[in-house]
Structure formats: structure tokens, C-alpha cells
Design a protein around this motif. Structure first.
Motif, short mmCIF file in Angstrom:
data_model
loop_
_atom_site.label_atom_id
_atom_site.label_comp_id
_atom_site.label_asym_id
_atom_site.label_seq_id
_atom_site.Cartn_x
_atom_site.Cartn_y
_atom_site.Cartn_z
N GLY A 139 0.81 -1.22 0.00
CA GLY A 139 0.00 0.00 0.00
C GLY A 139 0.84 1.27 0.00
N ASN A 140 2.14 1.11 0.09
CA ASN A 140 3.00 2.31 0.15
C ASN A 140 3.11 3.02 -1.19
OD1 ASN A 140 3.47 1.97 2.86
ND2 ASN A 140 5.17 0.55 2.50
N ILE A 141 3.02 2.26 -2.27
CA ILE A 141 3.09 2.89 -3.59
C ILE A 141 1.88 3.83 -3.76
CG2 ILE A 141 2.93 2.49 -6.09
CD1 ILE A 141 4.67 0.06 -5.77
N ARG A 142 0.74 3.36 -3.25
CA ARG A 142 -0.47 4.20 -3.33
C ARG A 142 -0.21 5.54 -2.63
NH1 ARG A 142 -5.76 2.37 -3.70
NH2 ARG A 142 -4.98 1.14 -5.42
N CYS A 143 0.48 5.47 -1.48
CA CYS A 143 0.77 6.71 -0.74
C CYS A 143 1.83 7.54 -1.46
CB CYS A 143 1.26 6.38 0.68
SG CYS A 143 0.01 5.55 1.67
N VAL A 144 2.85 6.88 -1.99
CA VAL A 144 3.92 7.61 -2.71
C VAL A 144 3.34 8.38 -3.89
CG1 VAL A 144 5.89 7.23 -4.28
CG2 VAL A 144 5.86 6.13 -2.05
N THR A 145 2.36 7.75 -4.56
CA THR A 145 1.85 8.35 -5.79
C THR A 145 0.70 9.33 -5.54
OG1 THR A 145 0.33 6.49 -6.09
CG2 THR A 145 2.46 6.34 -7.20
N SER A 146 0.17 9.35 -4.33
CA SER A 146 -1.00 10.22 -4.11
C SER A 146 -0.82 11.26 -3.01
CB SER A 146 -2.24 9.37 -3.80
OG SER A 146 -2.02 8.63 -2.62
N MET A 147 0.16 11.09 -2.12
CA MET A 147 0.26 12.04 -1.00
C MET A 147 1.15 13.26 -1.29
SD MET A 147 -0.05 9.44 2.24
CE MET A 147 -0.16 10.68 3.51
N PRO A 148 2.35 13.10 -1.82
CA PRO A 148 3.15 14.31 -2.10
C PRO A 148 2.55 15.10 -3.28
CG PRO A 148 4.53 12.35 -1.97
CD PRO A 148 3.12 11.88 -2.07
N SER A 149 2.90 16.36 -3.38
CA SER A 149 2.31 17.18 -4.44
C SER A 149 2.97 16.94 -5.80
CB SER A 149 2.41 18.67 -4.07
OG SER A 149 3.75 19.02 -3.86
N ILE A 150 4.17 16.36 -5.77
CA ILE A 150 4.83 16.02 -7.05
C ILE A 150 5.06 14.51 -7.08
CG2 ILE A 150 6.90 16.32 -8.48
CD1 ILE A 150 7.29 19.05 -7.17
N HIS A 151 4.66 13.91 -8.18
CA HIS A 151 4.91 12.48 -8.36
C HIS A 151 5.82 12.32 -9.58
CE1 HIS A 151 3.22 8.33 -9.78
NE2 HIS A 151 4.42 8.21 -9.24
N ILE A 152 6.91 11.57 -9.40
CA ILE A 152 7.83 11.29 -10.51
C ILE A 152 7.79 9.80 -10.80
CG2 ILE A 152 10.24 11.35 -11.27
CD1 ILE A 152 10.69 13.70 -9.34
N VAL A 153 7.52 9.47 -12.06
CA VAL A 153 7.52 8.07 -12.50
C VAL A 153 8.81 7.85 -13.30
CG1 VAL A 153 6.32 6.31 -13.87
CG2 VAL A 153 5.00 8.14 -12.74
N ILE A 154 9.56 6.80 -12.95
CA ILE A 154 10.75 6.46 -13.75
C ILE A 154 10.50 5.10 -14.39
CG2 ILE A 154 13.27 6.34 -13.76
CD1 ILE A 154 13.25 7.27 -10.85
N ALA A 155 10.60 5.04 -15.70
CA ALA A 155 10.33 3.76 -16.38
C ALA A 155 11.18 3.65 -17.63
CB ALA A 155 8.85 3.66 -16.75
N GLY A 156 11.65 2.44 -17.91
CA GLY A 156 12.31 2.19 -19.19
C GLY A 156 11.26 2.24 -20.30
N ILE A 157 11.68 2.56 -21.50
CA ILE A 157 10.70 2.67 -22.59
C ILE A 157 10.04 1.32 -22.90
CG2 ILE A 157 11.65 4.74 -23.72
CD1 ILE A 157 13.18 2.89 -25.61
N GLU A 158 10.69 0.23 -22.44
CA GLU A 158 10.13 -1.10 -22.71
C GLU A 158 8.87 -1.36 -21.89
OE1 GLU A 158 12.79 -0.45 -21.03
OE2 GLU A 158 12.91 -1.66 -19.21
N LYS A 159 8.54 -0.47 -20.97
CA LYS A 159 7.33 -0.68 -20.16
C LYS A 159 6.07 -0.28 -20.93
CE LYS A 159 9.41 -2.13 -16.51
NZ LYS A 159 9.37 -3.54 -16.22
N ILE A 160 6.25 0.35 -22.07
CA ILE A 160 5.07 0.77 -22.85
C ILE A 160 4.43 -0.45 -23.51
CG2 ILE A 160 4.32 2.15 -24.85
CD1 ILE A 160 6.68 4.07 -24.17
N VAL A 161 3.12 -0.56 -23.36
CA VAL A 161 2.35 -1.62 -24.03
C VAL A 161 1.27 -0.95 -24.87
CG1 VAL A 161 2.79 -3.38 -22.26
CG2 VAL A 161 0.83 -1.84 -21.99
#
Ligand code: SF4
Ligand code: SF4
Length: 725
Positions: free
Chosen positions: A214-236
Motif C-alpha cells: 500500500g505504500n506505492i499508493r501513498c507515494v503516488t498520491s500524498m506528495p504534491s509532485i509524483h515522478i515516475v521512472i520507467a524504461g521505454i520497454e514498459k510501454i504496451v
């Protein structure tokens, strides 16, 4: 020296016994659930494979489509060419603030935490395992899914107690509770949350994340800035594909139908408003930045290793890899295990890093292919990289000399010389021997004094069978491809095979001009030497007339059946190719031949006992033979007691056991422990290489159990039953 660094890593892995216990406890806990859930969802693997193949094949179109879709939803997207660009972009966004970070493999790839800490930011890992690893301070995860599995409970308690300045017992629930309370306070203060992504849908721009804490839910919704890091291979391609990816990650990673939390992020918060800033931690992010990393991905595609980009990072392959089992997170680089090693080639483009990651460490057991939802051909990619390395840097004088001698068919005279010196070097012990001297000290790899070895035979197999009278009216003629191990180390196995076949009215030929099948050269990347060996063998095998080409060594069989095809693919010699194809059609393992072609009914062995069967890697995963030997053992009247993982590697791996005998021995010890647990009198196998290694392991472990090749038990039954001698 990169080899020195690799050896240091191996030593560190082998010596860390507490980590070994933690790793094995974790895997034993995870595996049964994964196997059960995977079996319950057979549809997932092919669906996922199709999604990933389509995605990578169409990445050129999907990448701009995904960027456009995300920007339309209010994401700020940055396409980073390399690690440094990605880390700098994030560093500029974060400054020196407080960051909460969830599990992100791409984040580890770009070393985002150390980059942010350099400029004074505080980075708080929120995944409990990652947090414990962070507190430990080694900057490493021990397993993709269980980053702190190397730590004992009491160590976890000490780390948390020190961090929280509290007295804590090692009760897991209490520890989790304490960690959660501390984390809540951090979430409320953090300005930035950093996460990875399991998938990004090109059609809608949605970012998929799955987890259990459940921590990812908090990381992505509680701070005012969310940064996603992903390799381009994650695109489907599609939104629905993202759901298949998250389901597969849970199934293959943890043995769950679906993760406890699945977050689908489709843009900035629609609810945030400046007037409600006092409620900031709960309004959702006002800015979402997506960093798409390109580093090394195109190079992997260009090299024909695009499947390395299909990876979900589920960690399932680690759970069955014998090398990871032995040395843990020392196998790999930024990403762990064989897949991680392959990716290193493109991620760093540095030969020494690839060597340090463990290019020479993969045994080629193929177990990871079976357990991967994408059936990623890791060992084949490893061989491709070894070939490239051998071509550009050479293999070293020892391997070059051995392979050129094998290519020149010099094994027979070499064996004769070896036999002359073995009286000096080897101490005879029944039909096996161990060394009088530690030859490793003379620079000869894999030859410590305690290693049990077969004595080289004074007569090769064809010489032993030279005076046997042929059958007048055989029902079939078969040729035995003996291989080096049977020809020169265990020729009695060939004699046993001959006797069984004669008792069944089958004439067995041996090939006097037989050369090494080439597998040791292939495993070392010397395909030119292997090709020469294949050509010599094809000439010799084509000169004889037979119905089947049988093997007592499944490694030789898979080499002839599969590897020679690859070696000869571009040879341009039509006649050679046709000769090879005729041989290829006749390849069969001896147990397959006895059960399905001859349909033998062997006599019962007079003394019944309990045996356990070790599946050689090339027999079960190369030739897909597993039931036939078991059927034959039962036909002999023996009681079969299965060991815990009959198909796990024994650690031999041909020249692997020479160049990495320490790892090979550790893998072997696990197998020997499994054999011990069965209380069987004999560990039976169908490969002379496994036989040699099992004998060594049983000897080292002072076991009363014995290793034997299946053909020897069958021959004993025929001899007792009055079969042809
Ligand atoms: S082939 Fe075997 S040793 Fe190599 S990475 Fe796969 S599981 Fe590990
Ligand atoms: S290679 Fe396959 S099994 Fe291993 S982590 Fe990647 S997807 Fe999972």
C-alpha cells in the motif's frame, strides 16, 4: 582486473551463509504458491508474450503515441537518452527536499537515490524490504521481490530499532507496525514521491503499478509532485495489456491472482485546489513527471536480444537459478541473475562490467526459461554475448589450446598422455580417483586436491568393443555417439549399452573417428572451433549406416540436435547440410529409444532397493525426457523415491565445473543434500557428466549413497537375467 572482481563477488556470495539461509527460506516460501497460481492461469503467459513481442516490435510507433497520450492527460514527459540525463532531470525537480520512494528497478538502474543524496535531498525508501536494505547501508537488494531476504529477523529488528530510536522485539507484526507508524509521518511531510511503473498504456497514457504493502499508493498520491521512472520497454499498446502485465507480475512474482493494490494513474489530481492546500497530503499530485529511459534499449534490439526487454522483473527466474541459489545477489549487476547479466551488456556497454556481472557464471541449465512467464532465452543470449567476447578478446591460452586440440581430433593421443601422468597425479580409489596434488596451485583450474575424478581409461570404447562378434540378423542397427566422457572416462557405460542392445537383438556401432561434440567450445563462445568439430563428426557419422543415433549423454545429444543446426546455418555447404539433417532426424536418447522404439521389458534386478532419479538439465529441458527413465527404473523392480527438486542442476555444466568449481561445488552440495533426504541407496542419472559430479559430491560429503548411470543398472539386470554378454 575484472576476473579478480568476479572472484571476489563469488567468494563474498559463497561465504555469506546467513544470506544463503534467508534466500532459501524466502524461495521455499514463495515457490509453491507461484507454481500453484501459474498452473491455475495458463492463459497469462502466452497473452503476456504476445503483448511484449508486439510492444517491442512496434516501439517506434508506440513511444510517441504514449508520450502524446500522457501529455494530453497533464503528465510532463521527459525522454531521457541515458542514465545521467534521467538522474539530472530528476535532481533538478527534487532539489534538497524530502522524497518518498517506492520500489523502482529503473530508479536503481539510474542510481537516483545516490544522485539525490549528493545534493542534500533526503530519500526515504518506503518498501519495507528496500527500507531495511537502505538502513543496512550496502545499497543493494538481495532479491527482486524480497530485497532484504538476506537479513535475519533479529537484524531487521536491530536496524529498525536503531532508526526509530525505540526498543523493538523481533516479532514481525510489531516490526511492521513500528515501520508503518514511522512511515506515515514521512508521507505527510514529503514533497516528492518517486515510483516506477509496471506498464504504461500507449493508447490512454495510463501508468500501472501493483504492490502488496500500500505504500506505492501513498507515494503516488500524498506528495504534491509524483515522478515516475520507467524504461521505454514498459510501454504496451493498450490499456487492457497493462492489466495483463500487473496480473502477471503478481502471479509470477508472489503467487497471487492479483496484487493487493493496483494503482492506475491517469494524470494530475482533478481534486487538488490551492485553497485546499492545508489538505495537501490527500489531494493527489499537482504535477506528475514521467521519465522514460532509453539507455541501452535500442542496442539490445539491434543485437537481436530484444526479448531481454520483455522482462517484468517478477524475479521468478531467480527462484530456480542454481547460480543465484549459490551466490545470491552477487550474480548480476544492476539487475540480478542471468537476465540481469544479459542486460548489463547493453546497459553499460563495458566488457569488464559484463564479466563482473557473471557472463561466465551461467551454467546453461535452462531452468530460468521454464519459470519465466516470457520463456526468455537467457542462456542463448548469454552464449551470444560470450561468442562476441571470444571474437573480440579471445578466450585465453588454456581454452584456445584445448579447443584447437579438440578440433584437431587430438583427444585420443591426449588421453594416452593423460593416462601416463595420472599414475603420478591421481590416487586410485576403486574406479575413481582423487588428486595427489592441488593442481589449482599450478594454475590448472577446477582441480583442487579433494576433487574426485574418473581415471582415464586405458582403452577407448571402440577399442573395448573391437573383438565383439556382430549379430547375424539384427532387428535394428544403431550408432552410439559416445561423447568424450563415455569414450575416455566411463567406457564401461558404452559396454553396458552394447550388452543391453545385444540382448534385444540390436547391433550397436561405435564411431572410431568421433570427435568432441563441441559443447565446451560453444559454452565458451568459440563457435569456430565448435563448427570444425561438428563438421568432422558429420563426416564420420555419414560414413556409417544405422537406424538411430543414440546417446548416453544428453548434453551431446542436444548439441547434435540443436546447436549444430545453429552452427551450420550459414555454412553454405548444401551437401554437409543434407548430411547433417539426415543425422539430426536419427538423434535419440537411449532411454527414449529403449522405451518407445524397442519397448523393452527388462528383467527385474535381483536385489531391489530404493533409488532416486536426478534429471539431467539437457535431458529434461533439452530433449524433454523425464518419464522414460522413471519407467525403466520401475520396470527393474526398484522403488523410486523422488527428491525435492529432481530437475535442479547438479552443478556440473562441463567446463563450468573447471573454471568455477567453487560455485559448481556449492550447487552440487544442494543436490547431495536432496539425495541424502531420500535415504535412497542409489542416485541414478542419465548423463556421464552428472554422474561424475554426483560421485564427487557424495565423496566430499562422506555419503554412503552411490551415484550410478541408468544404463549400468539396466545392464546389471540383463546380465543377472542371462542376457547376451
Ligand atoms: S540457464 Fe540456469 S544458470 Fe543460467 S541464468 Fe538460467 S537458471 Fe541461471
Ligand atoms: S526474466 Fe522472466 S522470470 Fe526473470 S524477472 Fe524477467 S520476467 Fe520474471
Amino acid at each position: 582486473m575484472s576476473n579478480g572482481i568476479l572472484q571476489q563477488k563469488i567468494n563474498a556470495g559463497l561465504q555469506d551463509h546467513p544470506a544463503w539461509i534467508g534466500r532459501h527460506t524466502t524461495i521455499d516460501h514463495l515457490r509453491p504458491g507461484i507454481v500453484r497460481t501459474v498452473q491455475a492461469h495458463p492463459e497469462l503467459s502466452p497473452a503476456l508474450q504476445q503483448i511484449k513481442e508486439t510492444a517491442i516490435a512496434n516501439l517506434d510507433q508506440l513511444l510517441p503515441q504514449a508520450i502524446a497520450a500522457m501529455e494530453q492527460r497533464g503528465f510532463q514527459v521527459y525522454l531521457a537518452e541515458d542514465n545521467q540525463a534521467a538522474a539530472e532531470y530528476i535532481a533538478n525537480l527534487v532539489g534538497d527536499g524530502l522524497v518518498v520512494k517506492s520500489k523502482t528497478n529503473t530508479g536503481k538502474e539510474i542510481a537516483v537515490t545516490s544522485r539525490l543524496q549528493q545534493q542534500g535531498a533526503t530519500v526515504y525508501e518506503t518498501d519495507l524490504g528496500d527500507r531495511l536494505a537502505q538502513l543496512e547501508g550496502k545499497g543493494k537488494s538481495a532479491h527482486t521481490l524480497a530485497p532484504a531476504c538476506h537479513l535475519a529477523r533479529v537484524e531487521c529488528a536491530q536496524l529498525l530499532a536503531q532508526d526509530l530510536q525505540e526498543t523493538l522485539s523481533d516479532d514481525p507484526e510489531l516490526l511492521v507496525g513500528a515501520a508503518r507508524r514511522a512511515l506515515r509521518a514521512v508521507f505527510l511531510q514529503a514533497e516528492v514521491g518517486i515510483s516506477g511503473a509496471n506498464a504504461i498504456a500507449a493508447d490512454t497514457g495510463a501508468v500501472f503499478l501493483t504492490e502488496n504493502e500500500g505504500n506505492i499508493r501513498c507515494v503516488t498520491s500524498m506528495p504534491s509532485i509524483h515522478i515516475v521512472i520507467a524504461g521505454i520497454e514498459k510501454i504496451v499498446p493498450h490499456f487492457a495489456d497493462g492489466l495483463t502485465v500487473v496480473r502477471s507480475a503478481s502471479t509470477y512474482g508472489c503467487g497471487q491472482d492479483i496484487g493487493t493494490y493496483v494503482s492506475i494513474i491517469d494524470g494530475v489530481s482533478h481534486f487538488s485546489h490551492p485553497a485546499m492546500d492545508f489538505l495537501q497530503s490527500g489531494q493527489g499530485p499537482q504535477a506528475v513527471h514521467v521519465i522514460l529511459l532509453k539507455q541501452g534499449r535500442q542496442q539490445a534490439i539491434d543485437a537481436g536480444c530484444q526479448s531481454v526487454l520483455y522482462c517484468l522483473n517478477c524475479g521468478s527466474c531467480l527462484n530456480t537459478c542454481p547460480v543465484y541459489s549459490a551466490i545470491g545477489d552477487q550474480f548480476g549487476y544492476k539487475y540480478l541473475g542471468g537476465r540481469g547479466t544479459v542486460f548489463t551488456a547493453f546497459h553499460t556497454n563495458q566488457s569488464e562490467k559484463l564479466e563482473e556481472a557473471g557472463l561466465s557464471l551461467c551454467i546453461g541449465c535452462q531452468r530460468c526459461i521454464d519459470t519465466c512467464p516470457l520463456h526468455m532465452p537467457v542462456p542463448q543470449m548469454i552464449l551470444q554475448l560470450r561468442e562476441e567476447k571470444a571474437r573480440t578478446e579471445g578466450n585465453g591460452w588454456m581454452k584456445d589450446t584445448v579447443f584447437s586440440l579438440l578440433g584437431a581430433n587430438a583427444l585420443k593421443p591426449l588421453t594416452k598422455i593423460g593416462r601416463q601422468v595420472q599414475g603420478i597425479a591421481l590416487k586410485q580409489q576403486q574406479q575413481d580417483a582423487h588428486l595427489r596434488f592441488n593442481l589449482e596451485k599450478l594454475g590448472i583450474a577446477g582441480m583442487p586436491q579433494e576433487r574426485l575424478l574418473p581415471t582415464l581409461s586405458s582403452q577407448s570404447l571402440p577399442e573395448r568393443l573391437r573383438n565383439k562378434a556382430p549379430l547375424k540378423h539384427p532387428r535394428q542397427r544403431v550408432a552410439l555417439f559416445a561423447g568424450c566422457m563415455v569414450n575416455y572416462a566411463y567406457p564401461q557405460l558404452g559396454v553396458d549399452c552394447y550388452d543391453i542392445l545385444m540382448a534385444n537383438q540390436v547391433q550397436m556401432l561405435t564411431i572410431a573417428q568421433e570427435a568432441c561434440c563441441g559443447l565446451p567450445a560453444i559454452m565458451s563462445g568459440d563457435t569456430a572451433a565448435a563448427r570444425t568439430m561438428a563438421q568432422k563428426n558429420i563426416q564420420a557419422l555419414s560414413a556409417e549406416d544405422y537406424d538411430y543415433l543414440i546417446f548416453l549423454c544428453p548434453s551431446c545429444a542436444t548439441t547434435v540436435k540443436e546447436q549444430w543446426e545453429t552452427l551450420l546455418a550459414d555454412c553454405g555447404d548444401q551437401q554437409l547440410l543434407e548430411q547433417y539433417q539426415a543425422i539430426q532426424r536419427k538423434v535419440i536418447d537411449f532411454s527414449d529409444y529403449l522405451v518407445h522404439v524397442l519397448q523393452i521389458q527388462p528383467p527385474l534386478l535381483k536385489d531391489s532397493c530404493t533409488v532416486t532419479w536426478h534429471d539431467p538439465c539437457h535431458l529434461i529441458r533439452g530433449l524433454h525426457i523425464s518419464q522414460e527413465p522413471r519407467q525403466l527404473l520401475q520396470q527393474l523392480g526398484l522403488t523410486l523415491q523422488e527428491m525435492k527438486s529432481p530437475d535442479s542442476c547438479c552443478g556440473f555444466g562441463g567446463s563450468f565445473s573447471l573454471f568455477h568449481y567453487d560455485v559448481s561445488r556449492s550447487v552440487n552440495d544442494e543436490k547431495i543434500a536432496q539425495i541424502a533426504d531420500t535415504n535412497a541407496q542409489y542416485a541414478v542419472t542419465g548423463c556421464p557428466g552428472c554422474l561424475m559430479h554426483l560421485k564427487d559430491g557424495l565423496h566430499r560429503n562422506h555419503s554412503q549413497q552411490q551415484a550410478v548411470h541408468l544404463v549400468s543398472l539396466l545392464a546389471a539386470a540383463y546380465r543377472q537375467g542371462g542376457g547376451d554378454q
